[in-house]
Design an enzyme around this catalytic site. Structure first.
Site, PDB file in Angstrom:
ATOM      1  CG  ASP A 105      -1.487   2.111   6.832  1.00  0.00           C
ATOM      2  OD1 ASP A 105      -1.838   1.870   5.658  1.00  0.00           O
ATOM      3  OD2 ASP A 105      -1.664   3.203   7.375  1.00  0.00           O
TER       4      ASP A 105
ATOM      5  CG  ASP B  83      -3.741  -1.801   3.042  1.00  0.00           C
ATOM      6  OD1 ASP B  83      -3.954  -1.603   1.829  1.00  0.00           O
ATOM      7  OD2 ASP B  83      -3.324  -0.921   3.816  1.00  0.00           O
TER       8      ASP B  83
ATOM      9  CG  ASP C  31      -1.818   1.182   1.310  1.00  0.00           C
ATOM     10  OD1 ASP C  31      -2.302   1.606   0.263  1.00  0.00           O
ATOM     11  OD2 ASP C  31      -2.015   1.698   2.425  1.00  0.00           O
TER      12      ASP C  31
END
Length: 1315
Positions: A1019, A1023, A552
């Site tokens: 995080d 995700d 990400d």
């Protein structure tokens, strides 16, 4: 709020509660003040609700010959025209229609909710049977959406399915519906069920069943090779140890459950609050919670100590997030608490696992009051900064959302362990072959000596003894049965060929490796005070075999600490000349601004003097009004809660006054940054309730009534709030992504069109600098528009079914024809060490793909900043808006770059292997000032010859950049192979504007088509699906909560730690475990083969020369400790060398430490060593009178010494513990044999004492060890001299470097250069 009455008490509202007339407009649901602008599981729930009801929506908003087909909406009296309604509804219809399940047979995944241009026209055409059937087919697919990372139950589909709770009447509530109590149970076992249930769970391992069968066979008289008790010892030992561990863990769960269930809370009983144990709470009871106490159940707030009905809770025990959340009590229930008369009926959805959504209504005094997620507090949360709250229990015990979410993430299995099972199968084949040889040999031997059996010691049919068996017939079953029994007896004798101890050894080694990873001070994040976490102990060695990293961007590569940098207001760019300033250091402060001066936001904000001057002008002028509305939107259109802390502070007259310090609490860092920015320009948010907000505008407080708030969701991609100004003007303030905002602006206004053009230019400029952008817009609502929206909004907010869908429909009524105010640009800085980490990972041969929801330009800019993209990389950009266009772009890109399709490649892709030259680092050493070349799929801007193939040149590296719109078509259609061919040929892949499940789809694209190991790192909650899909999931302890951490296998504080995790610990773990498995196979096989040679020389009988206890202790005590110590502590290279030369990591994904080739070589070496081990002592004592037990004792000592010296030859790092474990195991073996040989009842009594006094005994052990290991020694020396590996060269360089430092010389440059 035309009545002018707020929904909550406030110092600016009425002093007493007044009922709002039914015909008067009322404020929106409190659920509007839930999570916004940060992804949560509710997004998926919205999609799910939307998909299941999409048919009705299309019917309701599709125009045929007679207008609306079912639900008639009167638009004649509204300023909303037909085209506008069509557009707004088609926007989310077309997005949701694309959420189709995959049809490849592997799984069902929804791949995205992206907006496609030109699709809205489809709703303007009359429906036909063909189109309806096609659409229905899509809807049937969309209803199958499901993903393992978000197994959330559907909310109630009808009000009949809702549960009814009578407030303060638990008897009536529970007698009718029989809800569960509040007692919880997290333990697995009871005293009665522990033994059978634990054994059942343990025997899920096939190895345990194998050894159970072996032990059972040994209990049969014809097969009793070992002592019946001894044969059970290994299995009973393993079962006993595991049972003790499981029992202790479950005892702790029982203790925790008792402690939890016996806690006490204040319950309303007979009109007064009294203490009552948690386990006795019932649904419908009224509970009072005081500050810092834990919530005992899920309950709807009825009142709080705050006059505005606000409560602050900490949800760390539930979702891991440390920031405070705000919850609200409805104003209608405040009087209930004040009067102490609790009554009413709550209808809510059935219990489900979605902690981010709650749908309910309350019937009170003839009114139906909507309840949402912001009105409920969940079990496990703690009350903070609030004296007390009072609520009614709606879910208790096992039905609470916390208990429904108590399941753990799906367990992952190590790749090396799966390979180990393959070799175990080969060992099983060897075992069967050896047993067949013994059984066949016995049959042939019996056939040859059938007439001599009475005189032979092994097979005589009569006993010749002095006891009661003398003269009796031996149980001889005939040759066929004897052959069969011989086969089974051989299985018992050779049973340790399948190493049962390997499972326990691997668990202990992984535990030790995890300890050292956790204690690594280089992976400790001091800023967040977090250390590395190992949440899964099964896949430590997989860290050393990673080939693809899917990352990400926001919060993972960047800090997710937003700072307001640039602004485009009314078509003008501001922020080029910024200088830091506190909130009040703009100009000379007047008396009216004294209040604002005392507000300290604890941060410095950069302000633009030109923009500040514009805001200081008079109220006249469209540009000034636009700027005013712009910052007012930033201050009001959010869910941020200001918390004012009072601190004593002396003033100029030496009087002590209270200075206020504002601390903004919000779940989205973006929103907090925008609110702080607005405050720095004079628009300070002072107070927020469900009914109003108070904004300090240049020292003047303005109260804005909140009539309704539409949260941000991934379908609309925007957030809006309808507010009433003090002059009774009603406006809708909107902010959102440019992809969803620019299309709903007022195109008829020429000034707006001009501002839009300039703003788009500014947005492109901001994105190219890596800034995060939002578009701000607003418009006035007339009475007709407001009344129509309010009616729909009230209906939607009180609905128990399809609430999310109906709220989106209500939002579409006002989110159109907006006046563009401007755009914001927020900087999200890169984390420290990210560029260096990515550079090292690329040099290690790992491909790094970035999957982000940001704009393409922003992602490219960040990619350049973090060195993921290099200036001389050739960029292939795929931005398709249809299936045909995506197909064409992919085909053109593959043809231009000379990329062959999968079916034309040699070999099977699943079995492909990569050599060490996979990564060409030539481009990393070059520098270029030329602008980045790009390729858009059809036109090569760098070449004038269309026939040139870019991939044919070694100097060009490819980078693929693709957006979420294209992935919608590619992942759902038959274009996956084309994307796979193109993506795997590129060094870098950037996926922009991707939905969470699209991220999982990209990971699955690689997992399902290659044998490469994948790692996903993120995080946030968006995700989670990607992390759980990858072979290894890593969570970042960031600003977006801890959902990713809780779903991950490993967690850490910063992305840069990934470099050390993979290159150092991953390499060490893989080298250790790979060698550990091979060594365990060798260790057991050499012992079994030694017994096999003896059986062949003993007339194919299964009588063993080694004592039963020695056979059992061999792999449990004699040789187990050194393998564990070496598996935890051994290091082939230092961490400095591994970080300095990242290419050394390639040994892991090339499987250099463990592969089938090494296995066969190990088995050949084992065969030689077993022959030496058996025949050297045999030939040494062939003419002596030594008995078989003495020979067995010699073989036992020899094999223990041999395998330990063999291990010592391979140890790379000797420390004190390694010496003690290796040589101490030989000493322990001697001690055990001395003890066993000192027991008179054993046949081997006193043998070790006779042998140890002979020099021949010690020389035989020495000769056996040297002859057995000599070929291995010579092979290692020759291989390291003539064919050294990269690791060996680096190790030699380390040794030379250490030696040169000791004598004060410089290391040899040539040796280092070879690495």
């Amino acid at each position: 709020m035309t009545s002018g009455q707020p929904l909550l008490f406030s110092p600016y509202g009425a002093d007493s509660f007044k009922r709002v007339p039914a015909q008067q407009p009322t404020s929106g649901s409190c659920s509007c003040l839930g999570p916004a602008d940060s992804f949560s599981s509710s997004t998926f729930e919205d999609h799910k609700n939307h998909s299941s009801n999409l048919v009705d929506e299309v019917e309701a908003f599709s125009f045929g010959e007679s207008g609306f087909s079912q639900r008639q909406i009167d638009v004649s009296n509204s300023s909303l025209n037909k085209d506008q309604l069509l557009w707004s509804e088609s926007e989310f219809v077309e997005q949701s229609e694309l959420e189709c399940a995959r049809q490849d047979g592997r799984q069902l995944v929804s791949w995205g909710v992206m907006e496609l241009q030109g699709f809205s026209s489809s709703l303007e055409m009359p429906s036909s049977s063909s189109s309806s059937s096609s659409r229905q087919e899509k809807l049937d697919k969309s209803q199958q959406i499901h993903h393992k990372s978000l197994c959330l139950e559907e909310p109630c589909s009808a009000e009949d399915n809702s549960r009814s709770i009578y407030i303060n009447d638990p008897r009536r509530t529970n007698n009718k519906y029989e809800f569960t109590g509040n007692e919880i149970r997290t333990s697995k076992y009871t005293v009665i069920t522990f033994l059978p249930k634990n054994l059942f769970i343990q025997f899920h391992r096939l190895a345990y069943i194998y050894f159970l069968v072996i032990a059972g066979l040994n209990q049969l008289p014809p097969l009793a090779v070992f002592g019946r008790t001894v044969s059970l010892f290994p299995l009973l030992f393993v079962l006993f140890v595991t049972a003790i561990k499981d029992g202790y863990e479950d005892w702790r769960r029982h203790r925790s459950d008792r402690k939890e269930n016996n806690r006490e809370a204040l319950i309303l009983q007979s009109g007064e609050f009294g203490m009552k144990k948690w386990k006795k709470l019932r649904v419908g009871e009224v509970v009072k919670i005081c500050a810092d106490e834990t919530i005992p159940c899920d309950m709807v707030l009825l009142g709080t100590s705050d006059p505005n009905g606000i409560a602050y809770i900490q949800t760390m025990n539930l979702d891991g997030e440390s920031n405070l959340k705000t919850r609200y009590a409805r104003q209608e229930t405040v009087c209930m608490v004040q009067e102490g008369k609790f009554s009413g009926l709550i209808r809510c959805e059935q219990p489900n696992r979605n902690i981010y959504e709650f749908t309910a209504n309350m019937e009170f005094n003839g009114h139906r009051i909507p309840l949402g997620q912001s009105n409920i507090v969940l079990r496990g949360c703690q009350l903070k900064n609030t004296e007390w709250i009072i609520g009614v229990v709606v879910y208790a015990g096992q039905e609470t959302k916390a208990m429904l979410n108590s399941t753990v993430s799906p367990s992952k299995r190590s790749r090396l362990e799966s390979y180990m099972n393959r070799e175990t199968l080969w060992l099983s084949v060897f075992l069967c072959i050896m047993c067949a040889v013994v059984a066949t040999g016995m049959g042939l031997w019996l056939e040859r000596h059938v007439h001599q059996l009475d005189s032979l010691s092994y097979y005589r049919r009569k006993y010749f003894t002095n006891d009661r068996y003398n003269g009796k017939d031996f149980k001889y079953y005939g040759i066929p049965m004897e052959v069969f029994f011989s086969f089974l007896s051989s299985v018992i004798v050779f049973q340790i060929m399948i190493p049962i101890s390997l499972y326990i050894t691997m668990e202990l080694v992984r535990l030790g490796q995890s300890y050292f990873m956790i204690e690594d001070r280089h992976m400790y994040d001091s800023s967040s005070n977090t250390r590395f976490q190992c949440r899964s102990l099964n896949i430590n060695e997989d860290l050393g075999q990673i080939r693809y990293i899917f990352s990400d961007k926001t919060g993972t590569l960047t800090e997710n600490k937003m700072e307001f940098r640039r602004a485009s207001v009314c078509g003008k760019d501001y922020g080029n000349f910024l200088h830091p300033s506190n909130c009040t250091s703009h100009e000379t402060i007047t008396e009216g601004e004294l209040e604002r001066q005392r507000q300290n936001l604890r941060s410095e904000i950069s302000v633009d003097p030109d923009l500040l001057a514009l805001l200081r002008r008079g109220i006249e002028g469209k540009e000034r009004i636009a700027a005013h509305d712009f910052f007012l939107t930033l201050a009001a259109c959010n869910t941020v809660i200001p918390m004012v802390k009072r601190n004593p502070c002396p003033n100029s007259s030496n009087r002590v006054v209270e200075a206020g310090e504002i601390d903004y609490q919000g779940e989205s860092p973006d929103e907090q940054a925008l609110v702080v920015a607005a405050s720095s320009y004079g628009y300070t948010l002072l107070e927020r309730t469900t009914g109003h907000v108070v904004v300090n505008v240049n020292g003047k407080k303005i109260r804005l009534d909140v009539l309704g708030l539409h949260e941000f969701d991934s379908v609309r991609k925007r957030m809006s709030v309808v507010i009433r100004f003090p002059d009774n003007a009603v406006k809708v303030l909107v902010k959102g992504a440019d992809s969803s905002m620019l299309s709903i602006l007022d195109e008829k206004n020429e000034k707006t069109a001009k501002i839009k053009q300039m703003t788009e230019h500014h947005l492109s400029d901001y994105s190219s600098q890596g800034l995060r952008t939002l578009v701000i817009a607003a418009r006035d609502l007339n009475d007709a528009e407001f009344e129509e929206w309010q009616e729909r909004y009230e209906e939607a907010s009180t609905s128990l079914t399809e609430r999310s869908t109906k709220l989106r429909q209500a939002a579409a009524l006002v989110e159109h024809n907006l006046d563009l105010l401007g755009a914001t640009a927020i900087e999200d800085k890169l984390q420290d060490g990210v560029p260096e980490a990515i550079e090292s990972l690329r040099q290690a041969g790992i491909k790094v793909w970035v999957l982000t929801g940001d704009k393409q330009e922003t992602a490219i800019s960040i990619g350049l900043s973090c060195r993921l993209l290099t200036p001389n990389m050739h960029q292939i950009i795929i931005n398709g808006t249809s299936e045909d266009e995506c197909r064409r772009l992919l085909a053109n890109a593959k043809a231009k770059c000379g990329i062959k399709s999968t079916e034309h490649r040699d070999g099977t892709l699943k079995l492909k292997k990569f050599d060490s030259d996979f990564v060409d680092n030539a481009d990393d050493k070059r520098t270029s000032s030329v602008s980045t070349p790009r390729y858009t799929g059809g036109v090569d801007h760098e070449s004038n010859h269309s026939g040139d193939k870019l991939a044919g040149s070694d100097d060009i590296s490819l980078a693929l950049i693709i957006d979420g719109n294209s992935l919608v078509y590619i992942l759902e259609k038959d274009l996956e192979p084309e994307l796979f061919d193109l993506a795997t040929s590129c060094r870098v892949v950037l996926c922009c504007r991707v939905a969470p499940l699209q991220k999982a789809g990209i990971v699955d694209l690689i997992k399902s088509r290659t044998n490469d190991m994948t790692l996903a790192i993120g995080d946030g909650a968006n995700d989670v699906s990607m992390i759980q899909m990858a072979d290894v999931g890593v969570g970042i302890c960031g600003q977006e909560g801890r959902q990713a951490v809780m779903a991950s296998d490993f967690a850490m504080g910063q992305f840069c730690f990934l470099k050390r995790l993979l290159l150092v610990h991953g390499h060490w773990n893989y080298q250790r475990v790979g060698y550990l498995v091979l060594y365990n196979f060798y260790r057991n096989a050499v012992f079994v083969l030694m017994l096999f040679w003896y059986v062949l020389c003993a007339a194919f009988s299964t009588i063993s020369a080694v004592t039963d206890w020695s056979s059992v202790f061999y792999s449990v005590i004699y040789t187990s400790v050194p393998t564990i110590v070496v598996g935890i502590l051994d290091k082939d290279l230092s961490h400095k060398t591994l970080l300095c030369y990242p290419k050394l990591y390639g040994a892991g994904y090339r499987q250099e430490s463990y592969n089938l080739h090494l296995f066969w070589i190990t088995m050949l070496d084992t065969l030689w060593q077993s022959l030496v081990l058996f025949y050297v002592p045999l030939f040494t004592y062939r003419n002596s009178s030594i008995d078989i037990w003495s020979m067995g004792s010699l073989w036992t000592i020899s094999v223990v010494v041999l395998v330990n010296v063999h291990l010592a030859m391979d140890i790379q790092r000797w420390v004190l513990v390694t010496h003690v474990a290796t040589w101490g195991s030989i000493f322990i073996t001697y001690m055990c044999m001395v003890i066993i040989d000192s027991i008179p009842i054993f046949a081997n009594y006193w043998t070790i004492y006779h042998l140890a006094t002979s020099r021949t005994y010690w020389l035989t052990i020495l000769l056996t060890t040297i002859l057995a290991l000599l070929p291995r020694f010579f092979c290692k020396v020759i291989h390291q001299i003539f064919w050294p590996s990269d690791i060996q060269i680096a190790r030699e360089a380390e040794i030379l470097r250490k030696g040169s430092h000791q004598v004060g010389l410089k290391p040899d440059h040539d040796v280092n250069g070879r690495v």
